[in-house]
Scaffold this motif. Sequence first.
Motif, mmCIF file in Angstrom:
data_model
loop_
_atom_site.group_PDB
_atom_site.id
_atom_site.type_symbol
_atom_site.label_atom_id
_atom_site.label_comp_id
_atom_site.label_asym_id
_atom_site.label_seq_id
_atom_site.Cartn_x
_atom_site.Cartn_y
_atom_site.Cartn_z
ATOM 1 N N ASN A 26 -7.131 -5.726 -5.939
ATOM 2 C CA ASN A 26 -6.861 -4.316 -6.182
ATOM 3 C C ASN A 26 -5.458 -3.962 -5.694
ATOM 4 O OD1 ASN A 26 -6.767 -1.371 -5.561
ATOM 5 N ND2 ASN A 26 -8.855 -1.414 -6.360
ATOM 6 N N TYR B 115 -13.285 -6.430 3.338
ATOM 7 C CA TYR B 115 -12.900 -7.645 2.622
ATOM 8 C C TYR B 115 -13.918 -8.011 1.537
ATOM 9 C CZ TYR B 115 -9.174 -9.041 5.902
ATOM 10 O OH TYR B 115 -8.017 -9.101 6.639
ATOM 11 N N TYR C 224 -11.521 -6.436 -3.406
ATOM 12 C CA TYR C 224 -10.510 -5.824 -2.550
ATOM 13 C C TYR C 224 -9.157 -6.508 -2.733
ATOM 14 C CZ TYR C 224 -8.326 -3.790 1.579
ATOM 15 O OH TYR C 224 -7.466 -3.114 2.412
ATOM 16 N N CYS D 6 -5.162 -1.317 -2.876
ATOM 17 C CA CYS D 6 -5.508 -1.832 -1.544
ATOM 18 C C CYS D 6 -4.354 -2.647 -0.976
ATOM 19 C CB CYS D 6 -6.770 -2.689 -1.628
ATOM 20 S SG CYS D 6 -8.254 -1.780 -2.122
ATOM 21 N N TYR E 95 -11.038 0.471 1.004
ATOM 22 C CA TYR E 95 -12.014 -0.247 0.189
ATOM 23 C C TYR E 95 -11.569 -0.235 -1.264
ATOM 24 C CZ TYR E 95 -13.717 4.240 -1.617
ATOM 25 O OH TYR E 95 -13.804 5.464 -2.229
ATOM 26 N N ALA E 96 -12.080 -1.171 -2.046
ATOM 27 C CA ALA E 96 -11.783 -1.223 -3.478
ATOM 28 C C ALA E 96 -12.830 -0.404 -4.209
ATOM 29 C CB ALA E 96 -11.784 -2.672 -3.964
ATOM 30 N N PRO F 289 -10.116 -2.534 6.714
ATOM 31 C CA PRO F 289 -10.306 -2.955 5.324
ATOM 32 C C PRO F 289 -11.645 -3.650 5.124
ATOM 33 C CG PRO F 289 -8.910 -4.540 6.460
ATOM 34 C CD PRO F 289 -9.269 -3.473 7.464
#
Length: 446
Positions: free
Chosen positions: A83, A76, A80, A86, A8-9, A74
């Motif tokens: 980053n 989305y 994200y 990521c 994750y961001a 992930p």
Amino acid sequence: MPMFFMSYARVPAPRHRDASQDPNRLVFQFFDELCGKVARHARVSREEAGFVERPGTPGEKSIKALLGCRVFVPLYSKRYFSNPQCGRQWTAVTQGASQGVRPSIVPVLWTPYSPTSLPKKVKEQYPEVPEGIGEAAENYASMGLHRLLDQLLDLTERPDPDDEHAAAQLSPQVAQVTDWLAKRIVEQAAAVPRQPRVPTGGGRATEPTTLAGLDDAFADPPFASPLHITVLAPTEEQLPVGRDNARYGPRVDDWRPYGQAVGPLVEQMEALARNLGFEPTVLPFHKTQAELRDTEVPTAPWILVVDPWALENPQMASQAREFDRARRPWTAVLSTLAGDDLQTKEQSDRLRGLLATHFPRFLSEGRAGEQEAVSGLAGADVFTRWFSELAEATKIRYLRYIHSQLSRSGAGVRDVPESGADLPRRPDAGRDNGVPSDGRRVEGRP
């Protein structure tokens, strides 16, 4: 090794905010629920089921879990795909998986995202829409899981009976989507061979402890705007007497203010800038020094990144003062005060004093966020946030300036923003992003 790794961001948490106001709390809430369901379906412990990097998790532990997982999950969102970390995680699992075992990918639609906007390397990995769960699947596809969780949290925190009824309707939908994802993870994990345990001293190459050397899989902007970056930081040979050299190298580009796990800051900025649609150029101060004068037309917005320890160097101190005196509209300053650097932490008051002495105009005339960026940023996450904000802000101010110069000269001009705040508002800010209309809670943009 965990069955799945959640990517994750991370949204930087503002200072002095308790855990209940952590902007990433919906990520961790979702992970906890998903992990429990995966553990139950796969009949394994929660520790074996999944892994997510939480604040304070050692970087080596995260990388080990990433490279050892069988399913990559992930979340989305727009954040994200902008980053770099990521993007490097994506590269690690799709190209650099250990033992030649490539994990499956089960993406989650965290916020609505158009398939046509996906980076090229991700085009074939759009999140599936669950089948057989009716309205829950429709809401997941149209709103994303973040908004569903956020709405449910809003409803459960309010004592209104009507809200309780609405929460009772929404909660099963969230549970259905989460359960479907958990089953999907277990199915995909079963198709990926388990990686053999490597005994200590087995002679096999050690696993990497940083992702800094990997390419960012998402760095594929359709159009690139120029961005100049100048770094005022000493090399090993230029360090002040007594300064530890662990975060420096033979070149300025080797500077690692946030530690070995994050890697050189120049590489981080270049990757982030490209993800934001810029073509960055890292230049020494003297190369663009003339653009600080009114007689020179600037060629790009310009960000100065400062190690406060550099301000003990007379030449770099002079450059910093000149940058501040000019304070051109298309310029910005960021500085680092790494919270995990004990020497910097011990000297933080003195170093902030140096920054205040050398950048009085940026500190007194800048907006609140810009003042925070100049005063020293404690971690890589908050540096990434403010670098992104200020890159966009300087671009807008640069275009306005060029527009005004061309207008005075009578030359043709392109459409350029004429109004709005210096720091641009995020287009997806608002309630859908976790900010309720009554203002009680502010979640970060996912």
